[in-house]
Design an enzyme around this catalytic site. Structure first.
Site, short mmCIF file in Angstrom:
data_model
loop_
_atom_site.label_atom_id
_atom_site.label_comp_id
_atom_site.label_asym_id
_atom_site.label_seq_id
_atom_site.Cartn_x
_atom_site.Cartn_y
_atom_site.Cartn_z
N SER A 189 40.83 22.49 47.08
CA SER A 189 39.78 23.39 46.33
C SER A 189 39.88 24.61 47.11
O SER A 189 40.01 25.64 46.22
CB SER A 189 38.61 23.10 46.33
N ASN B 224 38.39 29.88 44.24
CA ASN B 224 38.15 30.81 43.11
C ASN B 224 38.34 30.12 42.14
O ASN B 224 37.72 30.17 40.83
CB ASN B 224 39.36 32.02 43.13
N LYS B 225 39.42 29.22 42.07
CA LYS B 225 39.38 28.15 40.75
C LYS B 225 38.20 27.31 40.83
O LYS B 225 37.67 27.09 39.54
CB LYS B 225 40.63 27.56 40.70
N GLU C 94 38.60 19.33 50.09
CA GLU C 94 39.55 20.45 51.22
C GLU C 94 39.75 19.75 52.57
O GLU C 94 38.85 19.32 53.04
CB GLU C 94 38.91 21.58 51.07
N ASP D 181 40.57 14.42 52.78
CA ASP D 181 41.66 14.33 52.29
C ASP D 181 41.75 13.70 50.64
O ASP D 181 41.29 12.71 50.68
CB ASP D 181 42.76 13.60 53.23
N ASP E 33 45.66 21.37 42.38
CA ASP E 33 46.59 22.59 42.61
C ASP E 33 46.85 22.56 43.98
O ASP E 33 46.40 23.05 44.82
CB ASP E 33 45.66 23.93 42.37
N CYS F 11 51.77 27.49 42.38
CA CYS F 11 52.12 28.89 42.20
C CYS F 11 53.76 29.07 42.66
O CYS F 11 53.96 29.91 43.34
CB CYS F 11 51.14 29.87 43.05
#
Length: 492
Positions: free
Chosen positions: A244, A248-249, A267, A294, A314, A376
C-alpha cells in the site's frame, strides 16, 4: 594552524545569532543531509524507501522547498563533489562517517548560497575552500570544459518536462471547486480520461498550496491514478491494497468507494507504514485499516480476507518507468547503460519471481472478483511475462483478462494472444511508463460490461512452425529493454 572546533554550546550560541534566513538555511542543510543519506543508502542497496520527492515532502521535513532544492542540486553535482573532495585530500575518518552532510555543505559553499561558517561541516568546507576550488579548476581543465554547467552535463541526463497532474480528493472537495480555486493560480484543465484528475502547466509549484496541505488535492501522476480507476471497486466492498505505501492509490480507492465499505492496506516496511498512515490522515478517509505485515502471509480463508472482493497489487518493481519523475537520473547508480548490466538483469529476475508469487496469492482469495496487477516498470519481464505465466492458474480460479479503461490506446506488447487487453503508458509520450493488468471473474464481465473473453488455453504463438515466446521490436518500443528467462533482447 587550524583553530580548534567550537564547543556544542558555542555552536548553539552562534546559531541563535543568525538571522532568520540564515538559521532556516542551516537547518535545511541538516534536513537535506538526512534525506540524502536515506536516498544514497537505498540506491546502494537497490531498495529505496521512497523517491527523493516522497522523502522530502514527508511531514517530518519542515523546510520542504529549501530541502528539496539542496538534495536535488547536491545529487546533480555529486560526481563533481566526490571528485574534488578526493583530489583535495581533506576528508578524514570523521567526515567519511558524515559524508552526507559533507556533500550538502560542499555543494552549498562552492555552488550554492552558504556564506556563514556556523556548523562544523560548513566551517570545515570554508576552511578548505581554496583547496577545493583549486581541485575544481584542475578538473575543469582535465575535462576540457568551460564551466560547472558543462561539467555536470557530462555526468547527467536531463529531465523531461511533464504537466503537473493533480487528483482531487472527492472525500473533501468537488472537482469543480478545485478547478475554481486552482484556476486563481494558473491554467487548469480537466483530464479527458479520469474525471477527478486536473492538468496544470509543467513546473507548477503547489507544495505549499492550502488544498495540498489540507489533503483536498493530491499531486499524483496520471498513470498512478489509472491504477485505482482500473480496479473500479464499488462502495461497500471489502478491498485489499496488497503493497500500500505511500498510500496515494489507497486513498484514491477510498474516494472511489465514497468512504464506504472497508479497505485493508497492507505494508511490510515499518518506515513506509508511517508514511501510509500520514497519507490516510491527510485524505480524511475513515474506511482504511492498516496492516503492518507481509501480504504473502495473509490467510485468504480467514476473516476479513475471505470477504475481499477486489485486490490492488502494486508490488515492488524496478521503477524503470518513473526514473525521471523519481529523479533517479540524479542517483549514482544511474548511467546510460544502467539496465543492461548483469546485476540489473539478476535483480529484474528476482523482482519478477516475487511479482509472480504475489499475483498467485492475490488470485487465491475466495471471494475476490477483480484483481489489478500494476507496475511502474517498462520491462517485459515484470509485465507481460508475469501475466502470461499466471494465465493458466488464473483460468483455474475462474479469472480472465479484461481491458481496463478501454478508451486508452496504448496496450500491452503483443507477445501472447490476448495481450491487447493489457494497458501500458509510454515513458516518452506519456512521461511515465506504467503497466496495468486486470483479472476479473466471468460473472463480473457480464454485469459490468468489461471487455474480456481471453482464452488462456492459448498463451503462446506458433512461430515458424514451433511454439516460441515472442519479443517485440519497432520504432516506439525501440527505447525499451526487454528481458525474459535470463535472455536479454535489446532493440535499437
Amino acid at each position: 594552524m587550524r583553530p580548534s572546533a567550537p564547543s556544542a554550546a558555542a555552536n548553539k550560541a552562534d546559531i541563535r545569532r543568525l538571522s532568520n534566513a540564515e538559521r532556516s538555511a542551516y537547518f535545511a542543510r541538516r534536513e537535506a543531509a538526512k534525506v540524502l543519506r536515506c536516498v544514497l543508502q537505498g540506491d546502494a542497496r537497490r531498495r529505496a524507501v521512497g523517491s527523493v520527492k516522497s522523502l522530502v515532502y514527508s511531514p517530518s521535513v519542515r523546510n520542504k522547498r529549501a530541502t528539496f532544492a539542496l538534495v536535488c542540486q547536491t545529487l546533480k553535482h555529486l560526481p563533481i563533489i566526490k571528485k574534488i573532495l578526493e583530489d583535495a585530500h581533506i576528508v578524514n575518518s570523521k567526515w567519511k562517517r558524515k559524508e552526507d552532510l559533507l556533500f550538502i555543505a560542499t555543494y552549498d559553499v562552492l555552488f550554492g548560497q552558504a556564506k556563514q561558517s556556523t556548523g562544523d561541516a560548513e566551517e570545515f568546507i570554508i576552511h578548505h575552500k581554496i583547496k577545493l576550488q583549486s581541485a575544481l579548476e584542475q578538473l575543469l581543465s582535465r575535462k576540457k570544459v568551460n564551466g560547472v554547467d558543462e561539467l555536470t552535463a557530462l555526468y547527467q541526463k536531463g529531465d523531461t518536462p511533464k504537466p503537473r497532474y493533480v487528483r482531487v480528493n472527492t472525500l473533501k472537495l468537488e472537482t469543480r471547486s478545485a478547478m475554481l480555486e486552482l484556476g486563481k493560480l494558473t491554467k487548469v484543465q480537466k483530464d479527458n480520461l479520469l474525471p477527478d484528475l486536473l492538468i496544470l502547466p509543467a513546473g507548477t509549484d503547489l507544495h505549499d498550496h492550502p488544498l495540498v496541505l489540507n489533503g483536498s488535492v493530491f499531486m499524483q501522476g496520471k498513470a498512478s491514478c489509472m491504477v485505482a480507476a482500473a480496479l473500479c471497486p464499488e462502495p461497500g466492498w471489502v478491498v485489499l491494497d496488497a503493497c500500500s505505501a505511500p498510500g496515494n492509490k489507497t486513498v484514491h480507492l477510498a474516494a472511489l468507494m465514497r468512504d464506504k465499505g472497508k479497505i485493508v492496506a497492507c505494508e511490510l516496511n515499518k518506515q513506509r507504514v508511517h508514511r501510509l498512515e500520514d497519507t490516510i490522515r491527510l485524505s480524511g478517509a475513515s474506511n482504511i485499516h492498516v496492516v503492518h505485515g507481509d501480504f504473502l502471509n495473509l490467510t485468504p480463508s480467514v476473516h476479513p480476507y475471505n470477504k475481499v472482493r477486489a485486490i490492488l497489487l502494486d508490488p515492488s518493481c524496478s521503477g524503470s518507468g518513473t526514473s525521471t519523475e523519481r529523479l533517479d537520473h540524479l542517483l549514482p547508480s544511474y548511467t546510460t547503460g544502467h539496465a543492461a548490466d548483469g546485476t540489473e538483469i539478476a535483480r529484474l529476475n528476482k523482482l519478477a519471481a516475487f511479482q509472480k508469487k504475489a499475483l498467485t496469492h492475490a488470485l487465491s482469495f475466495p471471494a475476490v472478483e477483480r484483481v489489478v496487477y500494476s507496475t511502474c516498470s517498462v520491462h517485459q519481464i515484470e509485465n507481460e511475462d508475469v501475466v502470461q505465466s499466471i494465465l493458466p492458474l488464473a483460468a483455474s480460479h475462474g479469472f480472465r483478462l479484461a481491458a481496463p479503461l478501454p478508451q486508452w490506446t496504448h496496450r500491452g506488447l503483443p507477445v501472447f494472444e490476448g495481450a491487447e487487453k493489457l494497458l501500458r503508458t509510454d515513458p516518452v509520450e506519456d512521461k511515465e511508463g506504467f503497466f496495468i493488468a486486470l483479472f476479473v471473474k466471468e460473472h463480473v464481465d457480464r454485469h459490468r460490461g468489461i471487455q474480456s473473453g481471453l482464452s488462456t488455453q492459448k498463451t503462446n504463438r506458433r512461430v515458424s512452425g514451433s511454439t516460441k515466446k515472442r519479443f517485440v521490436t519497432g520504432t516506439k518500443l525501440s527505447r525499451l529493454l526487454f528481458y525474459s528467462s535470463g535472455m536479454q533482447t535489446k532493440t535499437t
